[in-house]
Write an enzyme that holds these catalytic residues in place. Structure first.
Site, short mmCIF file in Angstrom:
data_model
loop_
_atom_site.label_atom_id
_atom_site.label_comp_id
_atom_site.label_asym_id
_atom_site.label_seq_id
_atom_site.Cartn_x
_atom_site.Cartn_y
_atom_site.Cartn_z
N ASP A 1 -5.92 -1.61 8.94
CA ASP A 1 -5.42 -2.68 8.30
C ASP A 1 -6.24 -4.11 8.23
O ASP A 1 -7.41 -4.25 8.91
CB ASP A 1 -3.86 -2.90 8.79
CG ASP A 1 -2.89 -3.13 7.73
OD1 ASP A 1 -3.22 -3.75 6.92
OD2 ASP A 1 -2.11 -2.57 7.94
N TRP B 1 6.57 -1.25 2.25
CA TRP B 1 6.95 -2.72 2.00
C TRP B 1 7.41 -3.03 3.37
O TRP B 1 8.41 -2.51 4.12
CB TRP B 1 8.09 -3.00 0.83
CG TRP B 1 9.17 -2.04 0.60
CD1 TRP B 1 9.72 -1.23 1.58
CD2 TRP B 1 9.51 -1.37 -0.40
NE1 TRP B 1 10.58 -0.33 1.17
CE2 TRP B 1 10.42 -0.58 -0.49
CE3 TRP B 1 9.22 -1.76 -1.84
CZ2 TRP B 1 11.17 0.41 -1.44
CZ3 TRP B 1 9.72 -1.10 -2.67
CH2 TRP B 1 10.59 -0.14 -2.57
N ARG C 1 0.79 -1.16 0.03
CA ARG C 1 0.16 0.06 0.01
C ARG C 1 0.99 1.29 0.05
O ARG C 1 2.04 1.22 0.46
CB ARG C 1 -0.82 0.22 1.32
CG ARG C 1 -0.10 0.23 2.66
CD ARG C 1 -1.01 0.69 3.68
NE ARG C 1 -0.40 0.98 4.78
CZ ARG C 1 -0.34 0.37 6.14
NH1 ARG C 1 -0.96 -0.92 6.06
NH2 ARG C 1 0.48 0.65 6.90
#
Ligand code: FMN
Ligand code: MN
Length: 502
Positions: free
Chosen positions: A280, A188, A175
Site C-alpha cells: 500500500d 472502500w 482499489r
C-alpha cells in the site's frame, strides 16, 4: 491553456510535451511493470504507455501524474496554486456592491451552475458493449503490483455509486482486487463515502467504475469532498465545462461518456470476502480484511481502449502528486473553516495522514492548540496523526526551517499535546485499528499567558544592510546566490517539498 477533454487528448498532449514514452516491448503486468515504473517515478521520468502488456488485449498507461509539471499540464496551469485560486474566488464570494461587482458575482455563480454534469445520449465509452459471458477482466492488463499481493488490482478507478436515500452521486478512487473474470473486491475504507452508500442499502447497490478519464476527472475521484458533493461537479468546475455522462447499459447510474472503459455491476450487502494483503501507499502491506465483492454485469469500452494504472508503495510514488494537488486545491476550503491558517504542508514521506505542518496567524494564547483540534475535526484531515503548528512567517514547505522552529520553540512538557481520535484505516502503528493517539506540537512563539518567560527576538539583518549588499554584490566577486557552492538553506528545499514553492 485548456485541459484535455479525454484520455487520448491527454496522451497526445503528453507526447507533444515530451512527457510520454511508448514501450513497444512485451512487458508483464505481473510485477515487471511495477519495477519499471518505480525506477521511472523516482528519476522524475515520463508517463509510460505500455503498448504490449503480456497476456492482455489493451495497452496500459501509467505515471501520467508522476511529476509536478505533468500535474500542472493536466490542470492547464503553471502552478497548482492557480487551481486553488479559482476555488477560493468562488468560496470567498461576498455580497456584491455596485453593478460591476454584481455582474462579476453572476459570472462566478454561473461557473458553479455550469459545473453540473450534463447527460448526453451517446458516449464513446459504449462503442463496445460486453455482457453475459463476454464480460472478461482478463482482457485488461491489470497489474499485480508487489510480490506479496495475492492477485492483480485495479488501481486507478473512479468508482461511482449513489446514496440510496438522497440520490446524490459519489465518485471515489478505491482499489479493486481481481477475484475472477467477472468479479473483484471493493476496497472502500470505513471513512469513505462509497462505503456509506453501500451501508445505506438494504440489498444490492449498483456500482459503475470508470477507467481512463481525462486527468482532471480522474483526479477528482481522489478528492476528499464532503459526502453530499458530487465529485463530477468538482471536475466540471475545475475543467470549466461540465463532465458529460451517459446512462449505463446494465445499471441505473450515469457514467462519464469519455471513459476508455466502464465496469458495470452491483454489490450485495452481505457478500464479503477477504481482500488483500496489498502493498500500500503506507510503504507496508496492509493485511487481508473483509471487503464487499463487486459482481460485473457489463464491460463497456471505446474501441482500442487504453487501461490506466498506478502503483502505490513506499513514498514517493506517482500518487504523491495526486495528494499534493489535493493539498493545494483544498487550502482555500480549509481556510474557510479555519481562517487563521496561512498555509499547510502534508509531507509525502508522511503518506498524507501521518503529518500535517500548518502555519497560523497567531492571535491569542492557546491558538496553536485550537488549530490542532480544528484539524482533528476537519473532513479527512481529521485522520491526521500528528500536527505541527508554526507561526505565519515560517515556510511550511521548507522542512529544515520547520525542524528549526520545532527544536527551538518547543518545551516538550508545555507544548506537546497528546490526544486521541480516529486514525487512517491503513495506519498499522496504533494499538487498535482506526482509533489511537494524536500528537500536536506547538512550535509557535509563546507569550507569558502561555507560561513562557520573555520570548527572545529572532535574529534578522536590517533592511538597509541587505539592500546595500544586494547593490554591491557584483563588486565582491563571489559566485551568484543559490548556486556554485554558496550555502543554501538545507535539505528541506530539495525534492518533493519544493513543488509547492513559487
Ligand atoms: C491511487 C489512489 C488509490 C486509493 N485507494 C484507495 C482505496 O483502496 N480505498 C480507499 O478507501 N481510498 C483510497 N484512496 C483514497 C480515496 O480515493 C480518497 O479518500 C477519496 O476522497 C475517496 O472518495 P470519497 O471521499 O468520495 O469516499 C486512494 C487514493 C489514490 C490517489
Ligand atoms: Mn465523496
Amino acid at each position: 491553456m485548456g485541459q484535455p477533454s479525454d484520455l487520448r487528448e491527454w496522451i497526445r498532449l503528453l507526447e507533444q510535451e515530451g512527457e510520454l514514452v511508448r514501450v513497444a516491448a512485451e512487458v508483464d503486468p505481473d510485477l515487471e511493470i511495477t519495477e519499471i515504473v518505480d525506477r521511472t517515478v523516482r528519476a522524475g521520468g515520463p508517463a509510460l504507455l505500455f503498448e504490449n502488456p503480456k497476456g492482455a488485449r489493451h495497452p496500459l498507461l501509467i505515471n501520467q501524474f508522476g511529476t509536478e509539471r505533468r500535474m500542472c499540464l493536466a490542470f492547464g496551469v503553471s502552478h497548482l496554486d492557480e487551481v486553488a485560486a479559482k476555488l477560493e474566488d468562488v468560496l470567498e464570494m461576498q455580497p456584491p456592491q455596485g453593478l460591476a461587482e454584481k455582474l462579476r458575482g453572476l459570472k462566478k455563480l454561473k461557473s458553479i451552475a455550469d459545473s453540473r454534469p450534463k447527460t448526453v445520449s451517446r458516449g464513446a465509452c459504449q462503442e463496445v458493449v460486453l455482457t453475459g459471458d463476454d464480460v472478461d477482466l482478463d482482457l485488461l492488463p491489470i497489474q499485480r503490483c508487489w510480490p506479496g499481493d495475492p492477485a492483480p488490482f485495479v488501481t486507478l478507478p473512479a468508482v461511482i455509486t449513489r446514496d440510496p436515500h438522497t440520490g446524490t452521486r459519489n465518485v471515489g478512487m478505491y482499489r479493486m482486487q481481481k477475484l475472477d473474470r467477472r468479479s473483484t473486491y471493493m476496497h472502500w475504507q470505513i471513512h469513505k463515502d462509497g462505503r456509506a452508500d453501500y451501508l445505506a442499502t438494504d440489498g444490492r447497490i449498483p456500482v459503475a467504475v470508470a477507467l481512463g478519464l481525462d486527468p482532471v476527472t480522474a483526479y477528482s475521484a481522489s478528492a476528499p469532498l464532503p459526502k453530499h458533493i458530487d465529485e463530477l461537479m468538482l471536475a466540471g468546475f475545475l475543467k470549466g465545462e461540465p463532465v458529460e455522462v451517459v446512462p449505463g447499459k446494465t445499471v441505473d447510474l450515469e457514467v462519464p461518456a469519455n471513459a476508455e472503459i466502464v465496469l458495470e455491476g452491483f454489490i450485495e450487502k452481505d457478500e464479503v470476502g477477504l481482500e488483500g494483503p496489498f502493498g500500500d501507499h503506507t510503504g507496508f502491506y496492509t493485511p487481508a480484511e473483509p471487503f464487499p465483492i463487486f459482481r460485473l454485469t457489463a464491460i463497456t469500452m471505446r474501441r482500442e481502449a487504453i487501461y490506466p494504472s498506478i502503483v502505490v508503495g513506499k513514498p514517493p510514488q506517482e500518487d504523491a502528486w495526486l495528494g499534493k494537488a489535493t493539498e493545494r486545491i483544498f487550502l482555500p476550503a480549509v481556510q474557510m473553516t479555519v481562517p487563521e491558517i496561512v498555509d499547510y504542508d502534508l509531507p509525502v514521506a508522511g503518506a498524507f495522514h501521518n503529518c500535517v505542518i500548518v502555519s497560523i496567524r497567531k492571535a491569542f494564547p492557546g491558538h496553536a492548540h485550537k488549530v490542532m483540534h480544528a484539524i482533528w475535526g476537519l473532513g479527512m484531515l481529521s485522520l491526521s496523526k500528528s500536527v505541527v503548528v508554526v507561526d505565519e512567517h515560517v515556510d511550511v514547505h521548507d522542512y529544515a526551517q520547520v525542524f528549526f522552529y520545532v527544536g527551538a520553540n518547543v518545551d516538550p512538557k508545555r507544548d506537546v499535546v497528546l490526544a486521541e481520535g480516529p486514525l487512517d484505516h491503513l495506519d498499522h502503528a496504533p494499538t487498535l485499528q482506526f482509533f489511537g493517539g494524536k500528537l500536536g506540537i506547538d512550535a509557535t512563539a509563546k507569550g507569558p499567558l502561555e507560561g513562557a518567560r520573555e520570548w527572545p527576538e529572532e535574529i534578522e539583518m536590517s533592511p538597509e544592510v541587505k539592500a546595500l549588499v544586494d547593490e554591491r554584490w557584483a563588486e565582491y566577486g563571489i559566485p551568484a546566490h543559490g548556486s556554485g557552492g554558496v550555502v543554501q538553506n538545507g535539505a528541506g528545499r530539495r525534492g518533493l517539498s519544493r513543488l509547492t514553492r513559487r
